[in-house]
Design an enzyme around this catalytic site. Structure first.
Site, short mmCIF file in Angstrom:
data_model
loop_
_atom_site.label_atom_id
_atom_site.label_comp_id
_atom_site.label_asym_id
_atom_site.label_seq_id
_atom_site.Cartn_x
_atom_site.Cartn_y
_atom_site.Cartn_z
N PRO A 176 0.81 -1.22 0.00
CG PRO A 176 -0.80 -1.55 1.63
CD PRO A 176 0.51 -2.07 1.14
CD GLU A 177 3.97 2.96 -3.80
OE1 GLU A 177 3.99 4.11 -4.25
OE2 GLU A 177 4.56 2.01 -4.33
#
Length: 279
Positions: A2-3
């Site tokens: 997850p960014e």
DNA sequence: AGTGAGGCCTGAAAGC
DNA sequence: TGCTTTCAGGCCTCAC
């Protein structure tokens, strides 16, 4: 992994599902994450109403009615599952289950690089995890001048500087490569070698790449799925990430023999770029 | 101060 | 086939 776009997608899904709900019970199966989940976590959370969610960089902040906020980070492999009801048996790597009167949240994190803690809402700005966070790419003051001023004393590669959460909050390894590709800038360039104009192009590229990714619901790589279990689709739009040896998608240079996407390691992280298009 | 290496952690994929 | 090794990466700590 997850960014910003993935975290934004998760935050929006949480907001839709359980904003305004009351936390009935929290069950912690494994406290041993990046930091141990505090011993009083359950006591803080249970009985509180979820007032809302916000995102600071890659952190999700859960604001509670009791003046406390939960600080939540997905790490690399963190997933949030949103279910109508809590399951009787937890799945592998389901570490935390939060039961609310609107549904059940489960934090699943195979690699346990994630983090879940709390602090007083008033102390969020001074919290050690959050106080050094740089500008959000969607902050009104994030622009080429800002990047230029932050980069001017940095000799390190611009790709590494982009990953510095104290400069920009939310960019991870995938979007750093993608943004530099979109800006036509070589990832190995020293950050302080960028002109103001290039910094402006890069700032715009960062926002553009992230905007597209959010619209697509985030990337799906090995580790990422949206909270409902469906996939994000941005990976279909990756231009360079994981495309080693493939023709550069965006220019005529594929007619040249050597023009294919290259992979190098910068700061211990895989980095992808087009050696012809990016200068 | 700034930078680089190492470590945490697990599962998938590659190598043998 | 089945075992071992390598790789992935966010972020922290430590050493130079």
């Amino acid at each position: 992994m997850p960014e910003l776009p993935e975290v934004e997608t998760i935050k929006n899904a949480l907001d839709l599902a359980v904003c305004g709900s009351k936390i009935i019970k929290t069950t912690i199966h494994c406290r041993r994450l990046r930091q141990p989940i505090p011993a009083d976590f359950e006591k803080i959370a249970e009985g509180a109403v979820i007032d809302g969610f916000e995102r600071i960089g890659k952190y999700i902040i859960v604001n509670l009615s009791n003046g406390k906020s939960l600080i939540w980070h997905m790490g690399m492999s963190g997933r949030v599952k949103i279910m109508p009801q809590c399951p009787i048996v937890l799945a592998k790597h389901d570490h935390v289950m939060i039961e609310t009167n609107k549904g059940c949240l489960i934090f699943n994190d195979a690699r346990r690089f994630g983090l879940l803690t709390w602090c007083a809402t008033n102390d969020l700005k001074t919290n050690s995890l959050l106080c050094k966070t740089g500008l959000d790419p969607f902050d009104k003051t994030f622009n080429g001048e800002y990047l230029y001023s932050k980069f001017k004393n940095k000799k390190t590669a611009v790709k590494i500087a982009l990953l510095d959460q104290e400069i920009i909050a939310g960019i991870g390894n995938i979007y750093a490569s993608e943004a530099l590709y979109a800006a036509r800038i070589l990832p190995t360039r020293p950050a302080n070698s960028l002109s103001l104009k290039e910094s402006q192009t890069l700032a715009e590229a960062v926002r553009q790449v992230l905007t597209k990714a959010i619209a697509a619901g985030g990337s799906t790589l090995k580790d990422y799925r949206k909270p409902d279990g469906s996939m994000g689709y941005f990976q279909n739009a990756h231009c360079v990430y994981g495309k080693t040896g493939q023709p550069c998608p965006d220019c005529q240079c594929h007619l040249q023999k050597k023009c294919e996407i290259q992979k190098i390691v910068l700061g211990g992280r895989s980095t992808f770029y087009c050696p012809i298009l990016q200068k």
